[in-house]
Enzyme design. Structure first.
Site, PDB file in Angstrom:
ATOM      1  N   TYR A   1       0.934  -1.226   0.021  1.00  0.00           N
ATOM      2  CA  TYR A   1      -0.128   0.014  -0.001  1.00  0.00           C
ATOM      3  C   TYR A   1       0.829   0.999  -0.052  1.00  0.00           C
ATOM      4  O   TYR A   1       0.569   2.332  -0.576  1.00  0.00           O
ATOM      5  CB  TYR A   1      -1.005   0.075   1.351  1.00  0.00           C
ATOM      6  CG  TYR A   1      -2.239  -0.856   0.999  1.00  0.00           C
ATOM      7  CD1 TYR A   1      -3.429  -0.144   0.474  1.00  0.00           C
ATOM      8  CD2 TYR A   1      -2.291  -2.187   1.380  1.00  0.00           C
ATOM      9  CE1 TYR A   1      -4.477  -0.990   0.130  1.00  0.00           C
ATOM     10  CE2 TYR A   1      -3.238  -2.699   0.910  1.00  0.00           C
ATOM     11  CZ  TYR A   1      -4.375  -2.383   0.481  1.00  0.00           C
ATOM     12  OH  TYR A   1      -5.758  -3.150   0.341  1.00  0.00           O
TER      13      TYR A   1
ATOM     14  N   GLU B   1      -8.607  -7.056   5.041  1.00  0.00           N
ATOM     15  CA  GLU B   1      -7.868  -7.959   4.414  1.00  0.00           C
ATOM     16  C   GLU B   1      -7.056  -8.895   5.587  1.00  0.00           C
ATOM     17  O   GLU B   1      -6.982 -10.206   5.397  1.00  0.00           O
ATOM     18  CB  GLU B   1      -6.782  -7.442   3.449  1.00  0.00           C
ATOM     19  CG  GLU B   1      -7.158  -6.996   2.242  1.00  0.00           C
ATOM     20  CD  GLU B   1      -6.317  -5.872   1.440  1.00  0.00           C
ATOM     21  OE1 GLU B   1      -5.334  -5.943   1.675  1.00  0.00           O
ATOM     22  OE2 GLU B   1      -6.974  -5.059   0.801  1.00  0.00           O
TER      23      GLU B   1
ATOM     24  N   TYR C   1     -14.196 -18.009  -5.854  1.00  0.00           N
ATOM     25  CA  TYR C   1     -13.347 -18.518  -6.882  1.00  0.00           C
ATOM     26  C   TYR C   1     -11.763 -18.928  -6.048  1.00  0.00           C
ATOM     27  O   TYR C   1     -11.607 -18.333  -4.974  1.00  0.00           O
ATOM     28  CB  TYR C   1     -12.994 -17.127  -7.869  1.00  0.00           C
ATOM     29  CG  TYR C   1     -12.876 -15.820  -7.121  1.00  0.00           C
ATOM     30  CD1 TYR C   1     -11.483 -15.431  -6.925  1.00  0.00           C
ATOM     31  CD2 TYR C   1     -13.570 -14.946  -7.082  1.00  0.00           C
ATOM     32  CE1 TYR C   1     -11.154 -14.278  -6.140  1.00  0.00           C
ATOM     33  CE2 TYR C   1     -13.425 -13.779  -6.497  1.00  0.00           C
ATOM     34  CZ  TYR C   1     -12.224 -13.218  -5.766  1.00  0.00           C
ATOM     35  OH  TYR C   1     -11.975 -12.184  -5.380  1.00  0.00           O
TER      36      TYR C   1
ATOM     37  N   ARG D   1      -4.596 -15.255 -11.987  1.00  0.00           N
ATOM     38  CA  ARG D   1      -6.007 -15.201 -12.694  1.00  0.00           C
ATOM     39  C   ARG D   1      -6.927 -15.789 -11.877  1.00  0.00           C
ATOM     40  O   ARG D   1      -6.563 -16.995 -11.375  1.00  0.00           O
ATOM     41  CB  ARG D   1      -6.000 -15.907 -13.974  1.00  0.00           C
ATOM     42  CG  ARG D   1      -5.217 -15.129 -15.210  1.00  0.00           C
ATOM     43  CD  ARG D   1      -5.638 -13.888 -15.599  1.00  0.00           C
ATOM     44  NE  ARG D   1      -5.184 -13.502 -16.841  1.00  0.00           N
ATOM     45  CZ  ARG D   1      -3.786 -12.580 -16.665  1.00  0.00           C
ATOM     46  NH1 ARG D   1      -3.352 -12.323 -15.551  1.00  0.00           N
ATOM     47  NH2 ARG D   1      -3.197 -12.253 -17.902  1.00  0.00           N
TER      48      ARG D   1
ATOM     49  N   SER E   1     -13.800 -19.042 -10.973  1.00  0.00           N
ATOM     50  CA  SER E   1     -14.798 -19.537 -10.120  1.00  0.00           C
ATOM     51  C   SER E   1     -14.467 -21.120  -9.902  1.00  0.00           C
ATOM     52  O   SER E   1     -14.155 -21.775 -10.929  1.00  0.00           O
ATOM     53  CB  SER E   1     -16.126 -19.379 -10.754  1.00  0.00           C
ATOM     54  OG  SER E   1     -16.308 -17.918 -10.902  1.00  0.00           O
TER      55      SER E   1
ATOM     56  N   GLY F   1     -22.288 -17.473 -21.198  1.00  0.00           N
ATOM     57  CA  GLY F   1     -21.032 -17.971 -21.570  1.00  0.00           C
ATOM     58  C   GLY F   1     -20.357 -18.712 -20.097  1.00  0.00           C
ATOM     59  O   GLY F   1     -20.936 -19.500 -19.614  1.00  0.00           O
ATOM     60  N   VAL F   2     -19.043 -18.311 -20.186  1.00  0.00           N
ATOM     61  CA  VAL F   2     -18.191 -18.954 -19.049  1.00  0.00           C
ATOM     62  C   VAL F   2     -18.681 -18.475 -17.755  1.00  0.00           C
ATOM     63  O   VAL F   2     -18.339 -18.931 -16.616  1.00  0.00           O
ATOM     64  CB  VAL F   2     -16.944 -18.639 -19.334  1.00  0.00           C
ATOM     65  CG1 VAL F   2     -16.430 -17.332 -18.716  1.00  0.00           C
ATOM     66  CG2 VAL F   2     -16.003 -19.843 -18.431  1.00  0.00           C
ATOM     67  N   GLY F   3     -19.760 -17.511 -17.652  1.00  0.00           N
ATOM     68  CA  GLY F   3     -20.323 -17.025 -16.446  1.00  0.00           C
ATOM     69  C   GLY F   3     -21.123 -18.230 -15.787  1.00  0.00           C
ATOM     70  O   GLY F   3     -21.601 -17.944 -14.721  1.00  0.00           O
TER      71      GLY F   3
ATOM     72  N   PHE G   1     -16.849 -10.442 -14.714  1.00  0.00           N
ATOM     73  CA  PHE G   1     -15.790 -11.074 -14.729  1.00  0.00           C
ATOM     74  C   PHE G   1     -14.566  -9.941 -15.022  1.00  0.00           C
ATOM     75  O   PHE G   1     -14.946  -9.127 -15.939  1.00  0.00           O
ATOM     76  CB  PHE G   1     -15.794 -12.131 -15.870  1.00  0.00           C
ATOM     77  CG  PHE G   1     -16.328 -13.376 -15.486  1.00  0.00           C
ATOM     78  CD1 PHE G   1     -16.754 -13.712 -14.239  1.00  0.00           C
ATOM     79  CD2 PHE G   1     -16.296 -14.359 -16.446  1.00  0.00           C
ATOM     80  CE1 PHE G   1     -17.337 -15.002 -13.845  1.00  0.00           C
ATOM     81  CE2 PHE G   1     -16.747 -15.592 -16.046  1.00  0.00           C
ATOM     82  CZ  PHE G   1     -17.150 -15.940 -14.889  1.00  0.00           C
TER      83      PHE G   1
END
Length: 400
Positions: A94, A136, A189, A205, A208, A275-277, A393
């Protein structure tokens, strides 16, 4: 932060609306030039397309607009924090980001960036960074505390690759140490990190998880991104498809994400994917069945054609097991005669108004334009905002 500093930050809102993307594009170029090690963290494709600078510009704008009450951004902060944890972002980074962001504000705004304005944004950034670091830290702690949990990167073996369609392949990932893997909330994911030779950097990358929690493995289902004139081909997806064979070891970060099912609710669910969703919904559906949940499900999916339709047979098989599920599929092009439940054209919720329950929870996953189209339709037809859940995405650029 003083009242005067708050007013200075708020005064930059018109500038951010007009020039925010130019500012954040300059910022990323400056930071990645002077700190090239961070190229191992940031998605090169999203830098190329401008998606990452756009997402940051929108986040900075939202923070400036709500500087009097940043708590209203809790949902967005949690979503970004999950993404940061999935990338193994640490507190010390940060300081690097803050240094380059403040320098970029000064260099881009020039004479308009008075010392008082830079000081005000410095205090604002420290406030935001402290908020993010705190969230976090909690996410990292929770990940480690789970049975089979971990922090950072853990080696996994690709034990099986299964072709789901012409474009999508599933990867079954088992820990190389043969230990347990942490459970996750259906819809979350994991992050895969591979070395990309042509870029000479590691690239992470998020994918999911497309199966229910099982304590032994994760399954991800990856579309091979061929690229076009607007977006380069997917470096990591191409490596996974063409270069990562069964038996290969890859680095994986623990499950993250807030696009998840509430396990305690019993009302109907409508899944809407493009789609890939479809991948997070495979996890959610698998979980509903394995956990014996009887929530009625309406499954709505759109893709280009039969050939690229992943999980077609598995969805119908799971639907029969569930016993209270209807399936509706839209193909851009109908290449052959299909049974009932298939439609030609883009996903059109208007054609399915009779199956859209007013008391349902709606989950939408796909590109930003796909989500906005269906979000707007549902909102116009009386579905309250709290009942509509979505995941875009890539970097989050959608504000609804």
């Amino acid at each position: 932060m003083t009242n005067e500093q708050r007013e200075l930050v708020k005064a930059t809102v018109p500038v951010l609306k007009a020039n925010g993307v130019a500012l954040t594009t300059y910022f990323y170029n400056r930071m990645l030039t002077q700190n090239p090690e961070l190229k191992n963290v940031f998605n090169a494709a999203n830098q190329h397309t401008g998606a990452q600078p756009t997402a940051l510009a929108m986040a900075v704008l939202a923070y400036a607009e709500h500087i009097d009450n940043p708590g209203v951004l809790a949902g967005a902060v949690n979503r970004i924090a999950n993404k940061h944890v999935s990338l193994d972002i640490r507190p010390e980074q940060y300081a690097i980001v803050g240094k380059h962001l403040l320098a970029s504000i000064g260099e881009v705004l020039g004479d308009a960036a008075s010392p008082a304005l830079i000081d005000a944004w410095g205090v604002a950034y420290q406030q935001l960074a402290g908020m993010m670091i705190g969230v976090e830290a909690g996410l990292y702690s929770n990940a480690v505390a789970k049975e089979g949990g971990w922090s950072g990167w853990r080696p996994f073996v690709v034990q099986q690759k299964t072709r789901e369609s012409e474009e999508i392949t599933s990867f079954y990932l088992y820990p190389s140490d043969h230990g347990a893997v942490a459970d996750f909330a259906p819809g979350q994911y994991i992050t895969v990190r591979l070395f990309v030779p042509e870029l000479n950097v590691f690239q992470p990358r998020q994918y999911s998880i497309s199966c229910a929690p099982n304590g032994r493995y994760y399954r991800i289902s990856v579309k091979k991104e061929h690229g076009n004139e607007l977006r380069p081909e997917g470096h990591v997806s191409n490596l996974l498809h063409s270069s990562i064979a069964e038996g290969a070891i890859i680095e994986v970060a623990a499950p993250s994400g807030d696009f998840t099912l509430n396990p305690d609710k019993t009302n109907p669910i409508v899944f809407i994917s493009g789609g890939v969703g479809v991948t997070p919904f495979m996890s959610m559906l698998d979980y509903l069945i394995s956990a014996g949940k009887q929530r009625p499900v309406t499954w709505i999916h759109g893709c280009r054609s039969f050939r690229v339709h992943a999980f077609r047979d598995l969805v119908r098989e799971l639907g029969e097991k569930h016993g209270a599920m209807s399936v509706h599929t839209f193909y851009d092009t109908m290449e052959q005669d299909m049974e009932d439940g298939y439609y030609e054209g883009f996903v059109d919720l208007g054609k399915l108004s009779q199956v859209l329950a007013p008391d349902a929870d709606y989950y939408i996953c796909g590109p930003g334009a796909f989500i906005k189209k269906h979000f707007d339709y549902l909102s116009a037809n009386g579905i309250v905002r709290e009942a509509i859940h979505f995941e875009e995405f890539g970097p989050a650029t959608l504000v609804v």
